[in-house]
Design a protein around this motif. Structure first.
Motif, mmCIF file in Angstrom:
data_model
loop_
_atom_site.group_PDB
_atom_site.id
_atom_site.type_symbol
_atom_site.label_atom_id
_atom_site.label_comp_id
_atom_site.label_asym_id
_atom_site.label_seq_id
_atom_site.Cartn_x
_atom_site.Cartn_y
_atom_site.Cartn_z
ATOM 1 N N ILE A 1 18.527 -4.673 10.601
ATOM 2 C CA ILE A 1 17.849 -4.696 9.238
ATOM 3 C C ILE A 1 16.686 -4.301 8.751
ATOM 4 C CG2 ILE A 1 17.530 -5.934 7.252
ATOM 5 C CD1 ILE A 1 18.823 -8.324 7.799
ATOM 6 N N SER A 2 16.613 -3.111 8.383
ATOM 7 C CA SER A 2 15.198 -1.612 8.609
ATOM 8 C C SER A 2 14.861 -2.627 7.058
ATOM 9 C CB SER A 2 15.358 -0.557 8.337
ATOM 10 O OG SER A 2 14.202 0.363 8.413
ATOM 11 N N VAL A 3 12.754 -3.481 7.338
ATOM 12 C CA VAL A 3 12.425 -4.277 6.316
ATOM 13 C C VAL A 3 11.090 -3.248 6.036
ATOM 14 C CG1 VAL A 3 11.392 -5.930 6.057
ATOM 15 C CG2 VAL A 3 13.423 -6.331 7.262
ATOM 16 N N THR A 4 11.041 -2.561 4.925
ATOM 17 C CA THR A 4 9.953 -2.387 4.419
ATOM 18 C C THR A 4 9.135 -3.196 3.839
ATOM 19 O OG1 THR A 4 10.808 0.024 4.294
ATOM 20 C CG2 THR A 4 8.439 -0.573 3.311
ATOM 21 N N VAL A 5 7.706 -3.228 4.152
ATOM 22 C CA VAL A 5 6.648 -4.619 3.189
ATOM 23 C C VAL A 5 5.919 -3.251 2.143
ATOM 24 C CG1 VAL A 5 4.974 -5.770 3.022
ATOM 25 C CG2 VAL A 5 6.851 -6.075 4.877
ATOM 26 N N LYS A 6 6.570 -3.702 0.867
ATOM 27 C CA LYS A 6 5.081 -2.976 0.162
ATOM 28 C C LYS A 6 4.133 -4.238 -0.294
ATOM 29 C CE LYS A 6 7.398 1.407 -0.495
ATOM 30 N NZ LYS A 6 6.873 1.879 0.280
ATOM 31 N N ALA A 7 3.610 -3.817 -1.684
ATOM 32 C CA ALA A 7 1.857 -4.688 -1.925
ATOM 33 C C ALA A 7 2.099 -4.570 -3.220
ATOM 34 C CB ALA A 7 1.206 -4.746 -1.056
ATOM 35 N N ALA A 8 2.104 -5.071 -4.462
ATOM 36 C CA ALA A 8 1.365 -4.901 -6.001
ATOM 37 C C ALA A 8 -0.501 -5.360 -5.425
ATOM 38 C CB ALA A 8 1.645 -6.519 -6.559
ATOM 39 N N PRO A 9 -0.706 -4.758 -6.070
ATOM 40 C CA PRO A 9 -2.074 -4.841 -6.260
ATOM 41 C C PRO A 9 -2.944 -6.165 -6.087
ATOM 42 C CG PRO A 9 -1.816 -3.342 -7.944
ATOM 43 C CD PRO A 9 -0.551 -4.284 -7.962
#
Length: 1330
Positions: free
Chosen positions: A334-342
Motif C-alpha cells: 500500500i503506497s501511502v501519501t500524506v497531504k496536509a491542510a494548512p
C-alpha cells in the motif's frame, strides 16, 4: 491588572535587506490591561471570541443556533452573509439574533425545514475601529436514511469456503458506525477467522458448521440523531464436508498486489488487509525502507488493521501486509501519501501602537501543498480596501511605519490549499495615551522584618512608559543594587528591614506626560513564642497545664489558638484556655496526643507543640464483674437473595447488663476461617435483619458486650449461600504512572472475593490521551492489579478507567482518572545562573527556569551542587566534597547558608523531575569575604614563677581571614573568688608564646584570649594560672618536714568522682591532689531541675561521704568542692537511685499494745484448738461443704461449675498456668502484676486444684508462704476428716491474709475465700515447723 511588556525585539537572520533593517528598528508592542476603569474610555477594534465550527452538522429536530460572539469598544454590531450574499434576518420571521450578540437562532421547531437553511454562513462584527469576520460556517442537517429494500437469498456453503457478507449501509451525515448483531441484539463473535472490515462487510476466512444461523444482521448507528437502522437478516447454512481441502492465503480486500492510500496530516492512518485461506492466515505488517513508529502504531481487528495516529509527512511510504499460513505466504503493498491542510507556524497577533511607531503583522502557515497567503482589511481583500500609506504588504508580512490613529483596522489572514483553509483576525489599534498608574494611591503595605516586600505599580500608557521609584519626598531614584524593579513596575525589597519603612513614589513617564503614585511601607516585628509548651506525663484523672507565652509587634493584634493532633480542641468544659495557658482537668486516656500553640497575626504565624502522655493511676481493687456468657441457639429465617433474619438466645450477663450484640460473618467460599463485622444491635434485641451480598457462603456468630467487655463468640450458625450477580463496584486506587519514558503503568486495588459478586472476576482497562480526540483503547485482563501500556509518548496525560466484570456482567461505569506516561531525564540545564554573596557565610543564587517541555516530567524542583574550590588564606588547590541543596517546586532562586568565610566556591544548578536530574549548568565561581576567626586551638600556662607566667597557644583552626593580632585580657582572683581589675594586652599575630611579668606571687589569674581579623574579634578561650609561692614567707608556716624552698602543687584538683546509689541513699567518693588539711563539701540536686544546690559539709578531710533521704528512681547531679582560700570544685557527676520497693510491713512487733493483743488472740486460738480436739476425739467431723451450704454468706461468691474458678474474681488471666514458689522479685520490689497471684501461687510443692465442693484435694501436711525473711504458717486441710486443723496457732501469718469469721480471704482481688477458719495477722517470723 498589570502592564505586560512584549518580548524584546529580534533581528531576522535572513531575508530581504530593507525588511531586516526595518524590523531591527521596530519597538516593542504592548497589550491593554483588562482593568475595568481603563477599558471604560479606551477604544478597541472587534475581536471574535466564539463561533460555530466550520463544518456544522445540525439536528433537524431542534432549532438551529449559529454562534458568533465578539468584544470591542465601542461594542460591535453584527451582520451575516449566506452563500456569499447579505443575509437579511429581518425578512425571515423564523430568524432572530440574540441581543448584544451576533448569534443566530432559527426557529424550525414550530415551522420550517432544516434543509431550507443549508448553506455557507459568515459573521461580521464591526465598530468604528474596524471589522472582524468569522470562519465560513457550512451548515448541514444530519441524515440517517433507511436501507433500501432488497430480497436476500439464503447462502449455502461447504465447510472451509471463504465468505463475505456485504453490509452496504445507506450514506448518512455524518457517516454511520457499523456493527453486526443477531436477533437478540448480541454482538456476533469475531476472531482471526471472522472479522468486520473498515467498509462494514463481514469477512470469513473460512466457514465452519457453527457459523450456520439465520440472523446475520448489519446495523448502522447514526450518533447525531441517536438512531439505529437495521439491514434485512442474512441466512447462512454451512454444509459439513468429510474433508476440507486446505489452500494458501488470498486477499479478500484489498484486491491485487498493490494499492494507494492518501491521508491528511494529523489524522489517523488506517490500513486494512483481510485474507482467506485454510487454515486461517495470520496478518503481519512492515514498512519498506523504514520502521513503524513505536509510540504511534496500533493494531486492530486481530492485526488485520494497522493504525498510525497523528500521522505526518514522514509517515509517507510503502507499507506491506503479509498473509501467511502453513501452505503459503502472500504480500500486498500500500503506497501511502500524506497531504496536509494548512496549519499555523505563526498566527498574527493583535498589535497596539502609539502614533508614529512601527510594527508588523506576521502570518506564517504550512501545508501540503504549500498554502497560499492572502490578506483582508476589515473583511475586504486588501487590494481593494482603502489605501493606507503606513501599510506595506510583503508576502506573509504586513509592515507598518509611522502609524496614525486612522491606521487602526482589523486584518484577516487566510491560508488555504485544496484540503482546507485557516482564517485569523488580528487588529492594529493606534492609541495615544498619557501614562496611568492603576495601583490605588496611598496603598499601605505591611511586611514582617527580614522578609521580601513587594510594592505594586501597575501602569499603562502609549507609548510604553518607563518606571522609576523614589523613597521619601526628596529621595533619589532607587537602583537595582539593593532593590529589584520588575517589568510590571513592582518594586521588590528582597530582605526588608526596619529602616525600609516609609513612603515610596512610583513615577511613570512617556513622551506624552508623567504619572505619579505614592504607597507606604511599614515593617513589623516578627511574632515569637518566648515560652513553649513542654512535654508532660500525667496520671489519669489528674490536671495538666501547657504554657505558651507570645511576643508580637505592638501595632498588630495576635491571636493564640490551641490545637490537639492538628485539629480543634474537644468541645469539653475540662479544657480551659486563658491568656498564656491551656489547662486540662480530669485527664482521660483520650486526651493524650500532640498539643500545638498557634500564634498568628494578619502578617505571620508561628507555632510550637508538646506531647501529653496519660498513664494509669495507682491501681485500686476493681469491682467484681465479668463479661457476658456467649449467646447460643442461633437460627436463620426469612432467607432471601439479599437478606436473612438471624435470631439467638442471650447468655448470662454476669451482673452487668448487656449493652449490645455484635454480629460477625464468615465467607467460607472466599476467606474460610476469617470473621468480619456484619452488624451491631441493641442489648435488648435477640433478632436482626441482615443485608447480604451476592455469591457468598455465609456463616454467622454473635458476641455480647457489657461495661466489662465482650463475651466469647457463639457457636457458628448454619451456612447460607447467596446467588451470583454482576459486580456492584469497581476497583479503587486507580493510578497511571509510567515506569519508563515510553510506557504507562496502570495500577488499581483489586476487588476481593467477597466483592466479586460472582465467578470469573476480570477487569476491563481503558485508556486514551487526555488532550487528543482518540477513541478509548480497552483490554480485558485477568484478576490482577496492574497493566502496562507500551509505546506511549513521554510524560503525556492519559484518561484511565478500570471496570470490573464477571460471568454475570459488568460493574457500573467507572470513574475516569488522570495519569501520566513515564518521565524522562530533563534535557536542558538552567541558564543565566547568578550568585549574589550576601555575607561571609551566606550567598543567594538566581537562575532562569527550564522550559516545561524540556523538563519531560513533573517538575520536582532545582538542585544546587556547590563546593569549596580553594582556601584563600592558604592558597592551595584542593576540592572538598560537594554539598547539595534542593529547592522544591518552580523556585528560581535560593540561599546557600553555612559557607566558610574567605573561601573560593563553585556551583552549578540542575533541574529535577520524577525521573532524576538534568544536565548541570556551567560551573559558576564566587568567593566569600573575610569573617571573624574561631577561638585559638589551645592555651596553656607554663613555667610559673613568683612574678611571671608564660602563655603558649596554637592559632585558630579556622582563621576565616588574615589574622591581624591577638588580644589577651587577664585579671587576678582572690581567695573569696572576687575578680580584680581587667588588664588588656595586644599581641602580634605571628606570636605563639608570651610571658607576663611583674605579677603577684601565689596569686591565681584568669586569662581571656582571642584572635582578630580585619572584620573583628573571634571567639575567646579562657584559662587560669597561679604564680608560685614566696619561699621566704612560706618557710615560717610550713611543717618542718616540708623544708624551705619547696613549692606546693600549683593546680590542686578533685578527680575520679563516683557515686554508688541505693534506693534512698548514695555513697560519694573522690580523689584529691593538692595541699593537705583541706575541708571538703558535697553539693547535690535533681538532674535537669533549676533548684539550688543542696550542700553537705564533709567531716574532716575524708574522700567519701554518704547522702541520705534521696527519692527512689530519681536522677541526681553531684559535685565536690574545697572550702577556704583554694575555692575549687570538681566536675559534675550524675547518678540514679534505685526504683521504689513495695511498701514495707511496719515493724510493730515491739509495740506494747500489739504484744497484749497477741496474748489475747493466742489464748482464744488455744481454746478453739481444745474444742476442736474434743470434737475430733468424739469422732465428729467438720463438714465443710454442708456447713457452707447451710450458712451461706451472701458476700461469698460460689465457684462456677463449668471452669472451677471463683465467681466474679475470674478474668482473662485466670487461665494462665500456676507458678510455684515465691513471686517476689530478687530486687525486693513488688511488680504490679505480682499482686494478682492466686493463693496457690504461694504454695511449695502443693497441688493447687479443687474438688467439686470447693475443698482442696490430695494429701497435705502444711501450707506455707515464703517471702524472703517473712514466713506465714497456715492450716492443714484433712480431706478424710473434712475439717481444718490449725497446726501452729501462735505463728503469725502472711500479711495478705486476715482474720475472718468463716473464711480464709485474700486482700488481693485475684484470691478468693476458701473454707471456714480463724486466722491471725501480724508481723511474720520464720516458720518453726515444716
Amino acid at each position: 491588572m498589570q502592564l505586560k511588556i512584549m518580548p524584546k525585539k529580534k533581528c531576522l537572520s535572513a531575508g530581504r535587506v530593507p525588511l531586516i533593517l526595518f524590523l531591527c528598528q521596530m519597538i516593542s508592542a504592548l497589550e491593554v490591561p483588562l482593568d475595568p476603569k481603563l477599558l471604560e474610555d479606551l477604544v478597541q477594534p472587534p475581536t471574535i471570541t466564539q463561533q460555530s465550527p466550520k463544518d456544522y452538522i445540525i439536528d433537524p429536530r431542534e432549532n438551529i443556533v449559529i454562534q458568533c460572539e465578539a468584544k470591542g469598544k465601542p461594542p460591535p454590531s453584527f451582520s451575516w452573509t449566506r452563500n456569499g450574499t447579505h443575509f437579511d434576518i429581518d425578512k425571515d420571521p423564523l430568524v432572530t439574533m440574540k441581543p448584544g450578540s451576533g448569534t443566530l437562532i432559527i426557529n424550525i421547531m414550530s415551522e420550517g425545514k432544516a434543509e431550507t437553511y443549508e448553506g455557507v454562513y459568515q459573521c461580521t462584527a464591526r465598530n468604528e475601529r474596524g471589522a472582524a469576520i468569522s470562519n465560513n460556517i457550512v451548515v448541514r442537517p444530519s441524515r440517517s436514511p433507511l436501507w433500501t429494500k432488497e430480497k436476500l437469498e439464503p447462502i449455502t456453503l461447504q465447510n472451509g469456503q471463504p465468505l463475505v457478507l456485504p453490509c452496504r449501509p445507506p450514506i448518512g451525515l455524518p457517516p454511520a458506525i457499523i456493527f453486526w448483531m443477531d436477533n437478540s441484539f448480541q454482538r456476533l463473535p469475531q476472531s482471526e477467522r471472522v472479522s468486520q472490515g473498515l467498509n462494514g462487510d463481514l469477512y470469513f476466512s473460512n466457514v465452519l458448521p457453527e457459523d450456520t444461523r439465520e440472523d446475520y444482521i448489519c446495523y448502522a448507528r447514526f450518533n447525531h440523531t441517536q438512531t439505529i437502522q437495521q439491514k434485512q437478516p442474512i441466512s447462512l447454512k454451512v454444509i459439513s464436508a468429510k474433508s476440507s481441502k486446505e489452500r494458501p492465503p488470498t486477499f479478500l480486500t484489498p484486491e491485487g498486489n498493490a494499492s494507494r492510500k492518501e491521508e491528511l496530516r494529523g489524522n489517523v492512518l488506517s490500513l486494512e488487509c483481510i485474507a482467506e485461506g485454510l487454515p486461517t492466515p495470520l496478518i503481519y505488517w512492515i514498512k519498506e525502507d523504514g520502521t513503524l513508529p513505536a509510540n504511534r502504531t496500533f493494531y486492530r481487528n486481530f492485526q488485520k488493521t494497522l493504525q498510525i495516529i497523528q500521522v505526518s509527512e514522514a509517515d509517507s511510504g510503502n507499507y506491506q501486509c503479509i498473509a501467511k499460513n502453513t501452505l503459503g505466504i502472500i504480500r500486498h503493498t500500500i503506497s501511502v501519501t500524506v497531504k496536509a491542510a494548512p496549519y499555523w507556524i505563526m498566527a498574527p497577533r493583535n498589535l497596539v501602537l502609539s502614533p508614529g511607531e512601527d510594527g508588523t503583522l506576521i502570518c506564517r502557515a504550512n501545508g501540503n501543498p504549500k498554502p497560499r497567503i492572502s490578506w483582508l482589511t476589515n473583511g475586504v481583500p486588501t487590494e481593494i480596501a482603502p489605501d493606507d500609506p503606513s501599510r506595506r504588504i510583503d508576502g506573509d508580512t504586513i509592515i507598518f511605519s509611522n502609524v496614525q490613529e486612522r491606521s487602526s483596522a482589523v486584518y484577516q489572514c487566510n491560508a488555504s490549499n485544496e484540503y482546507g483553509y485557516l482564517l485569523a483576525n488580528a487588529f492594529v489599534n493606534v492609541l495615544a495615551e498619557l501614562p496611568r498608574i492603576l495601583t490605588p494611591a496611598n496603598t499601605l503595605y505591611q511586611v514582617i522584618a527580614n522578609r521580601p516586600a513587594f510594592l505594586d505599580c501597575a501602569f499603562f500608557g502609549s507609548p510604553l512608559p518607563t518606571i522609576e521609584w523614589f523613597k521619601g519626598a526628596k529621595g533619589s531614584a532607587l537602583h537595582e543594587d539593593i532593590y529589584v524593579i520588575h517589568e510590571n513596575g513592582t518594586l521588590e525589597i528582597p530582605v526588608a528591614q526596619k529602616d525600609n519603612s516609609g513612603t515610596y513614589t512610583c513615577v511613570a513617564r512617556n513622551k506624552l506626560g508623567v504619572a505619579k503614585n505614592e504607597v507606604h511601607l511599614e515593617i513589623k516585628d516578627p511574632t515569637r513564642i518566648l515560652k513553649q509548651p513542654e512535654y508532660a506525663v500525667v496520671q489519669r484523672g489528674g490536671r495538666v497545664s501547657f504554657e505558651c507565652k507570645v511576643k508580637h509587634d505592638h501595632t498588630l493584634i495576635a491571636t493564640v489558638t490551641w490545637l490537639k493532633d492538628n485539629g480543634e480542641l474537644p468541645n469539653d468544659e475540662r479544657f480551659t484556655v486563658d491568656k498564656d495557658h491551656l489547662v486540662v482537668t480530669d485527664v482521660r486516656d483520650s486526651d493524650g496526643g500532640i498539643y500545638t500553640c498557634v500564634a498568628n497575626t494578619t502578617l505571620d504565624e508561628v507555632s510550637a507543640s508538646a506531647v501529653l502522655s496519660v498513664v494509669a493511676p495507682t491501681p485500686t481493687p476493681a469491682p467484681i464483674y465479668d463479661v457476658p456468657s456467649p449467646p447460643f441457639d442461633l437460627e436463620l429465617t426469612d432467607q432471601l437473595d439479599k437478606s436473612v433474619q438471624l435470631s439467638w438466645t442471650p447468655g448470662d450477663d454476669n451482673n452487668s447488663p448487656i449493652t449490645k450484640f455484635i454480629i460477625e460473618y464468615e465467607d467460607a467460599m472466599h476467606e474460610a476461617g476469617l470473621w468480619h463485622h456484619q452488624a451491631e444491635v441493641s442489648g435488648t434485641q435477640t433478632t436482626a435483619q441482615l443485608k447480604l451480598s451476592p455469591y457468598v457462603n455465609y456463616s454467622f456468630r454473635v458476641m455480647a458486650e457489657n461495661s466489662i467487655g465482650r463475651s466469647l463468640p457463639s457457636e457458628a450458625s448454619e451456612q447460607y449461600q447467596t446467588k451470583a450477580a454482576e459486580p456492584d463496584k469497581n476497583p479503587t486506587a486507580v493510578e497511571g504512572l509510567g515506569s519508563e519514558p515510553d510506557n504507562l503503568v496502570i495500577t488499581w486495588k483489586p476487588l476481593n472475593g467477597f466483592e466479586s459478586n460472582g465467578p470469573g472476576l476480570q477487569y476491563k482497562v481503558s485508556w486514551r490521551q487526555k488532550d487528543g480526540d482518540d477513541e478509548w483503547t480497552s483490554v480485558v485482563v485477568a484478576n490482577v492489579s496492574k497493566y502496562i501500556v507500551s509505546g506511549t509518548p513521554t510524560f503525556v496525560p492519559y484518561l484511565i478507567k478500570v471496570q470490573a466484570l464477571n460471568v454475570m456482567g459488568f460493574a457500573p461505569e467507572p470513574a475516569v482518572v488522570t495519569g501520566h506516561s513515564g518521565e524522562d531525564l530533563p534535557m536542558v540545564a538552567p541558564g543565566n545562573v547568578r550568585v549574589n554573596v550576601v555575607n561571609s557565610t551566606l550567598a543567594e543564587v538566581h537562575w532562569d527556569p527550564v522550559p516545561l517541555k524540556s523538563i519531560r516530567g513533573r517538575l520536582q524542583g532545582y538542585r544546587i551542587y556547590y563546593w569549596k574550590a580553594q582556601s584563600a588564606s592558604q592558597r592551595n588547590r584542593r576540592h572538598l566534597e560537594k554539598k547539595i541543596l534542593t529547592f522544591q517546586g518552580s523556585k528560581t532562586h535560593g540561599m546557600l547558608p553555612g559557607l566558610e568565610p574567605f573561601s573560593h566556591y563553585a556551583l552549578n544548578v540542575r533541574v529535577v523531575n520524577g525521573k532524576g536530574e538534568g544536565p548541570a549548568s556551567p560551573d559558576r565561581a564566587f568567593s566569600t569575604p573575610e569573617g571573624v576567626p574561631s577561638a585559638p586551638s589551645s592555651l596553656k600556662i607554663v613555667n610559673p614563677t613568683l612574678d611571671s607566667l608564660t602563655l603558649e597557644w596554637d592559632p585558630p583552626s579556622r582563621p576565616n581571614g588574615i589574622l591581624t593580632e591577638y588580644t589577651l585580657k587577664y585579671q587576678p582572683i582572690n581567695s573569696t573568688h572576687e575578680l580584680g581589675p581587667l588588664i588588656d594586652l595586644k599581641i602580634p599575630a605571628n606570636k605563639t608564646r608570651w610571658t607576663l611579668k611583674n605579677l603577684n606571687f601565689s596569686t591565681r589569674y584568669k586569662f581571656y584570649f582571642y584572635a582578630q581579623t580585619s572584620v573583628g574579634p573571634g571567639s575567646q578561650i579562657t584559662e587560669e594560672g597561679v604564680t608560685t609561692v614566696d619561699e621566704g614567707k612560706m618557710a615560717g608556716i610550713l611543717p618542718p618536714d616540708v623544708g624551705a624552698g619547696k613549692v606546693q602543687a600549683v593546680n590542686p584538683r578533685i578527680s575520679n568522682l563516683t557515686a554508688a546509689a541505693a534506693e534512698t541513699s548514695a555513697n560519694i567518693s573522690w580523689k584529691y591532689e593538692g595541699p593537705e588539711h583541706v575541708n571538703f563539701y558535697v553539693e547535690y540536686g535533681v538532674a535537669g531541675s533549676k533548684e539550688e544546690w543542696r550542700k553537705e559539709i564533709v567531716n574532716g578531710s575524708r574522700s567519701f561521704f554518704g547522702l541520705k533521704g534521696l527519692m527512689p528512681g530519681t536522677a541526681y547531679k553531684v559535685r565536690v568542692g574545697a572550702e577556704g582560700h583554694s575555692g575549687f570544685v570538681s566536675s559534675e557527676a550524675v547518678f540514679e537511685t534505685g526504683p521504689a520497693m513495695a511498701s514495707r510491713q511496719v515493724d510493730i512487733a515491739t509495740q506494747g499494745w500489739f504484744i497484749g493483743l497477741m496474748c489475747a488472740v493466742a489464748l482464744l486460738i488455744l481454746i478453739l484448738l481444745i474444742v476442736c480436739f474434743i470434737r475430733r476425739n468424739k469422732g465428729g467431723k467438720y463438714p465443710v461443704k454442708e456447713k457452707e451450704d447451710a450458712h451461706a454468706d451472701p458476700e461469698i461468691q460460689p465457684m462456677k461449675e463449668d471452669d472451677g474458678t471463683f465467681g466474679e474474681y475470674s478474668d482473662a488471666e485466670d487461665h494462665k498456668p500456676l507458678k510455684k514458689g515465691s513471686r517476689t522479685p530478687s530486687d525486693r520490689t513488688v511488680k504490679k502484676e505480682d499482686s494478682d497471684d492466686s493463693l496457690v501461687d504461694y504454695g511449695e510443692g502443693v497441688n493447687g486444684q479443687f474438688n467439686e465442693d470447693g475443698s482442696f484435694i490430695g494429701q497435705y501436711s502444711a501450707f506455707a508462704i515464703l517471702n524472703h525473711k517473712q514466713v506465714g504458717y497456715l492450716t492443714t486441710l484433712d480431706e478424710k476428716l473434712g475439717h481444718l486443723q490449725v497446726l501452729h496457732p501462735l505463728l503469725p501469718l502472711h500479711p495478705h491474709f486476715s482474720l475472718c469469721p468463716k473464711t480464709i480471704c485474700a486482700n488481693s482481688p485475684k484470691l478468693a475465700c476458701f473454707t471456714t477458719c480463724l486466722l491471725v495477722t501480724g508481723p511474720l517470723v520464720p516458720a518453726l515447723h515444716p
